[in-house]
Scaffold this motif. Sequence first.
Motif, PDB file in Angstrom:
ATOM      1  N   GLY A  82       0.808  -1.205   0.000  1.00 42.53           N
ATOM      2  CA  GLY A  82       0.000   0.000   0.000  1.00 42.53           C
ATOM      3  C   GLY A  82       0.844   1.258   0.000  1.00 42.53           C
ATOM      4  N   ASN A  83       1.931   1.217   0.743  1.00 37.30           N
ATOM      5  CA  ASN A  83       2.829   2.358   0.857  1.00 37.30           C
ATOM      6  C   ASN A  83       3.572   2.637  -0.443  1.00 37.30           C
ATOM      7  OD1 ASN A  83       4.630   4.323   1.709  1.00 37.30           O
ATOM      8  ND2 ASN A  83       5.632   3.047   3.245  1.00 37.30           N
ATOM      9  N   PHE A  84       4.338   1.661  -0.940  1.00 32.63           N
ATOM     10  CA  PHE A  84       5.225   1.892  -2.075  1.00 32.63           C
ATOM     11  C   PHE A  84       4.601   1.605  -3.436  1.00 32.63           C
ATOM     12  CE2 PHE A  84       8.162   1.331   1.496  1.00 32.63           C
ATOM     13  CZ  PHE A  84       8.945   2.463   1.348  1.00 32.63           C
ATOM     14  N   LYS A  85       3.478   0.898  -3.462  1.00 28.58           N
ATOM     15  CA  LYS A  85       2.850   0.587  -4.749  1.00 28.58           C
ATOM     16  C   LYS A  85       1.560   1.373  -5.005  1.00 28.58           C
ATOM     17  CE  LYS A  85       5.299  -2.867  -6.653  1.00 28.58           C
ATOM     18  NZ  LYS A  85       5.790  -2.874  -8.057  1.00 28.58           N
ATOM     19  N   GLU A  86       1.002   2.001  -3.952  1.00 22.52           N
ATOM     20  CA  GLU A  86      -0.309   2.606  -4.148  1.00 22.52           C
ATOM     21  C   GLU A  86      -0.417   4.066  -3.721  1.00 22.52           C
ATOM     22  OE1 GLU A  86      -3.808  -0.089  -4.026  1.00 22.52           O
ATOM     23  OE2 GLU A  86      -2.603  -1.222  -2.581  1.00 22.52           O
ATOM     24  N   ILE A  87      -0.209   4.394  -2.436  1.00 23.93           N
ATOM     25  CA  ILE A  87      -0.598   5.731  -1.993  1.00 23.93           C
ATOM     26  C   ILE A  87       0.470   6.491  -1.217  1.00 23.93           C
ATOM     27  CG2 ILE A  87      -3.017   5.044  -1.916  1.00 23.93           C
ATOM     28  CD1 ILE A  87      -2.770   5.015   1.177  1.00 23.93           C
ATOM     29  N   GLY A  88       1.593   5.869  -0.884  1.00 20.01           N
ATOM     30  CA  GLY A  88       2.616   6.527  -0.078  1.00 20.01           C
ATOM     31  C   GLY A  88       3.354   7.620  -0.827  1.00 20.01           C
ATOM     32  N   PRO A  89       4.286   8.314  -0.156  1.00 18.38           N
ATOM     33  CA  PRO A  89       5.000   9.437  -0.782  1.00 18.38           C
ATOM     34  C   PRO A  89       5.978   9.025  -1.867  1.00 18.38           C
ATOM     35  CG  PRO A  89       5.888   8.988   1.394  1.00 18.38           C
ATOM     36  CD  PRO A  89       4.656   8.155   1.273  1.00 18.38           C
ATOM     37  N   PHE A  99       0.544  11.431  -7.092  1.00 19.94           N
ATOM     38  CA  PHE A  99      -0.794  11.364  -6.523  1.00 19.94           C
ATOM     39  C   PHE A  99      -0.811  10.704  -5.149  1.00 19.94           C
ATOM     40  CE2 PHE A  99      -1.564  11.848 -11.075  1.00 19.94           C
ATOM     41  CZ  PHE A  99      -2.544  12.847 -11.078  1.00 19.94           C
ATOM     42  N   THR A 100       0.254  10.929  -4.367  1.00 16.16           N
ATOM     43  CA  THR A 100       0.257  10.382  -3.016  1.00 16.16           C
ATOM     44  C   THR A 100      -0.924  10.927  -2.219  1.00 16.16           C
ATOM     45  OG1 THR A 100       1.439  10.322  -0.898  1.00 16.16           O
ATOM     46  CG2 THR A 100       1.868  12.222  -2.319  1.00 16.16           C
ATOM     47  N   TRP A 101      -1.498  10.095  -1.394  1.00 12.54           N
ATOM     48  CA  TRP A 101      -2.635  10.525  -0.579  1.00 12.54           C
ATOM     49  C   TRP A 101      -2.215  11.466   0.543  1.00 12.54           C
ATOM     50  CZ3 TRP A 101      -6.673   6.008   0.157  1.00 12.54           C
ATOM     51  CH2 TRP A 101      -7.196   5.679  -1.104  1.00 12.54           C
ATOM     52  N   LEU A 102      -0.908  11.687   0.705  1.00 12.42           N
ATOM     53  CA  LEU A 102      -0.449  12.702   1.651  1.00 12.42           C
ATOM     54  C   LEU A 102      -0.935  14.094   1.260  1.00 12.42           C
ATOM     55  CD1 LEU A 102       3.247  11.715   2.519  1.00 12.42           C
ATOM     56  CD2 LEU A 102       1.279  11.735   4.060  1.00 12.42           C
ATOM     57  N   ARG A 103      -1.342  14.257   0.019  1.00 17.98           N
ATOM     58  CA  ARG A 103      -1.885  15.541  -0.417  1.00 17.98           C
ATOM     59  C   ARG A 103      -3.219  15.848   0.263  1.00 17.98           C
ATOM     60  NH1 ARG A 103       0.532  17.969  -4.748  1.00 17.98           N
ATOM     61  NH2 ARG A 103       2.139  16.756  -5.834  1.00 17.98           N
ATOM     62  N   LYS A 104      -3.844  14.816   0.824  1.00 20.12           N
ATOM     63  CA  LYS A 104      -5.155  14.998   1.449  1.00 20.12           C
ATOM     64  C   LYS A 104      -5.182  14.639   2.934  1.00 20.12           C
ATOM     65  CE  LYS A 104      -7.044  16.073  -2.535  1.00 20.12           C
ATOM     66  NZ  LYS A 104      -7.518  17.450  -2.830  1.00 20.12           N
ATOM     67  N   ALA A 105      -4.143  13.929   3.428  1.00 23.70           N
ATOM     68  CA  ALA A 105      -4.200  13.456   4.816  1.00 23.70           C
ATOM     69  C   ALA A 105      -2.828  12.959   5.259  1.00 23.70           C
ATOM     70  CB  ALA A 105      -5.214  12.317   4.945  1.00 23.70           C
ATOM     71  N   ASP A 106      -2.649  12.818   6.568  1.00 23.05           N
ATOM     72  CA  ASP A 106      -1.514  12.062   7.089  1.00 23.05           C
ATOM     73  C   ASP A 106      -1.814  10.583   6.843  1.00 23.05           C
ATOM     74  OD1 ASP A 106      -0.490  14.454   7.963  1.00 23.05           O
ATOM     75  OD2 ASP A 106      -0.875  14.093  10.095  1.00 23.05           O
ATOM     76  N   HIS A 433      -8.622  -4.012  -9.213  1.00 19.64           N
ATOM     77  CA  HIS A 433      -8.628  -4.193  -7.763  1.00 19.64           C
ATOM     78  C   HIS A 433      -7.878  -3.074  -7.051  1.00 19.64           C
ATOM     79  CE1 HIS A 433      -9.360  -6.737  -4.293  1.00 19.64           C
ATOM     80  NE2 HIS A 433      -8.090  -6.701  -3.951  1.00 19.64           N
ATOM     81  N   PHE A 434      -6.813  -2.577  -7.682  1.00 18.63           N
ATOM     82  CA  PHE A 434      -5.958  -1.563  -7.054  1.00 18.63           C
ATOM     83  C   PHE A 434      -6.316  -0.183  -7.599  1.00 18.63           C
ATOM     84  CE2 PHE A 434      -3.590  -5.571  -7.549  1.00 18.63           C
ATOM     85  CZ  PHE A 434      -3.480  -5.924  -6.210  1.00 18.63           C
ATOM     86  N   VAL A 435      -7.408   0.371  -7.105  1.00 15.13           N
ATOM     87  CA  VAL A 435      -7.933   1.638  -7.622  1.00 15.13           C
ATOM     88  C   VAL A 435      -6.919   2.776  -7.548  1.00 15.13           C
ATOM     89  CG1 VAL A 435      -9.659   3.435  -7.226  1.00 15.13           C
ATOM     90  CG2 VAL A 435     -10.353   1.029  -7.277  1.00 15.13           C
ATOM     91  N   PRO A 436      -6.195   2.969  -6.432  1.00 14.26           N
ATOM     92  CA  PRO A 436      -5.246   4.086  -6.381  1.00 14.26           C
ATOM     93  C   PRO A 436      -4.136   3.987  -7.419  1.00 14.26           C
ATOM     94  CG  PRO A 436      -5.687   3.247  -4.180  1.00 14.26           C
ATOM     95  CD  PRO A 436      -6.258   2.252  -5.143  1.00 14.26           C
ATOM     96  N   THR A 437      -3.793   2.769  -7.815  1.00 17.38           N
ATOM     97  CA  THR A 437      -2.755   2.569  -8.829  1.00 17.38           C
ATOM     98  C   THR A 437      -3.320   2.759 -10.233  1.00 17.38           C
ATOM     99  OG1 THR A 437      -1.550   1.021  -7.412  1.00 17.38           O
ATOM    100  CG2 THR A 437      -1.074   0.925  -9.769  1.00 17.38           C
ATOM    101  N   ASP A 438      -4.511   2.206 -10.469  1.00 14.99           N
ATOM    102  CA  ASP A 438      -5.090   2.225 -11.815  1.00 14.99           C
ATOM    103  C   ASP A 438      -5.680   3.585 -12.185  1.00 14.99           C
ATOM    104  OD1 ASP A 438      -4.380  -0.418 -12.003  1.00 14.99           O
ATOM    105  OD2 ASP A 438      -6.380  -1.202 -11.551  1.00 14.99           O
ATOM    106  N   GLN A 439      -6.254   4.268 -11.220  1.00 13.15           N
ATOM    107  CA  GLN A 439      -6.872   5.573 -11.461  1.00 13.15           C
ATOM    108  C   GLN A 439      -6.456   6.539 -10.341  1.00 13.15           C
ATOM    109  OE1 GLN A 439      -8.311   6.685 -14.022  1.00 13.15           O
ATOM    110  NE2 GLN A 439      -9.015   4.922 -15.185  1.00 13.15           N
ATOM    111  N   PRO A 440      -5.192   6.948 -10.322  1.00 15.64           N
ATOM    112  CA  PRO A 440      -4.687   7.747  -9.195  1.00 15.64           C
ATOM    113  C   PRO A 440      -5.347   9.104  -9.025  1.00 15.64           C
ATOM    114  CG  PRO A 440      -3.075   7.669 -10.992  1.00 15.64           C
ATOM    115  CD  PRO A 440      -4.143   6.669 -11.321  1.00 15.64           C
TER     116      PRO A 440
END
Length: 456
Positions: A82-89, A99-106, A433-440
């Motif tokens: 999740g960290n290195f393949k999907e939403i981490g910095p 498109f890291t989710w850090l842009r919206k939250a910790d 299955h991996f929405v953050p990766t496929d449609q960041p």
Amino acid sequence: MEKLCEFLATLVFLGILFHGEMVSALRTKDGSEEWGYVQVRPKAHMFWWLYRSPYRVDSPSKPWPIILWLQGGPGSSGVGFGNFKEIGPLDANLKPRNFTWLRKADLLFVDNPVGTGYSFVEDSRLLVKTDKEAATDLTTLITKLFNSDHSLQKSPLFIVAESYGGKFAVTLGLSVTKAIQKRKLKLKLGGVVLGDSWISPEDFVFSWGPLLKDLSRLDDKGLQISNSIAERIKQQLKAGQFVNATNSWSELEYVISINSNSVDFYNFLLDSGSDSATVSRMKLKLFKEISMRRYSKHLTSTRYSPGVSGDLYSLLNGVITKKLKIIPEKIRWFEQSDNVFTNLEGDFMKPRIAEVDKLLALGVNVTVYNGQVDLICATKGTEAWLKKLKWAGLPNFLGKDRTPIFCGSDRKTKGFFKSYKNLNFYWILGAGHFVPTDQPCIALNMVGAITQSPAV
């Protein structure tokens, strides 16, 4: 001795805490990252990693949120995948993620349950056997983190899960709510988010055959075999034969793979890329030991090629372990723990629809999102279990119209959204299955809306 003193001085400078000889937590000099272990039970140690966002916006009316990310499997590492393949910095090549989710939250990543990733037990008998046991461990971890940190208590916590992590998320959501009500836990629960989540295995296995038949990936014979095994699973679940149902689930995956020429369970538009050795093991009925995550094309390109660009195994056991400093030498990071999966095989096929109902009745915000081309947790199956909810607001939710969603100035439809009171649903087009990766882009917009992040 001199080097040891220098090392200990560095740890004190970085705010290390000790329990005996065990280092429990560490942070970077600028405080942007913290990580450590919590002993959730005697000899059971859970690893966590918190990123504080550089995009944080302080707003009195909209506090900055924290996202707890829970991976699936069960036994897959959120700290790694999740960290290195999907939403981490950073991505798996340690390059910044746009498109890291850090842009919206910790972001708080946890290797859950114990025995997953960097988390470990000193005795294998301490591995969890149920989703509720996993939730108890997670609640212990969250309590120790939040109750001792006033800054964390100011931010609403959103439990965001993927795949089997959704079952952990709903049981954790109820456990956390109970702890808050009893004033044992100091935090505000912002909501529970279920991404392509394994909430009702029965509904998913019944969705696979008809969906693949409509896509020309199965013929009539393949559909008949698929439906017959799904029916067997239904009867096993009804009889309480949950381990047998897990074995039948694995058999069904094998049958579908053979009859579809190895469709990718995480994106039905693709082939899984299964090699002959994997198929041979499947033929020997070693189904449980071969998680679908193992032979998805999303992962096999790097999983079996140590040293290549983007290889998580080499990354997490190399430079990341060195950075973290506190990973015990005996611990080897793996993306998927088969021992964790095996210990949970009695709970694997149990539904968690009732838990979703309870969360809704308690007024907890529940969001469901699903990738259009996912198979393992197909949208068809998700819609089926949603309609089984006993929540009083369900008829109104089902009667609402969907709203199309877009990304920025791009007016191409990226998905659809529907909401009624505290239940929300996102259909994400073009994602598996991996929405953050496929449609960041749309995933980032979605999480911003869910958390009501004050980020610009």
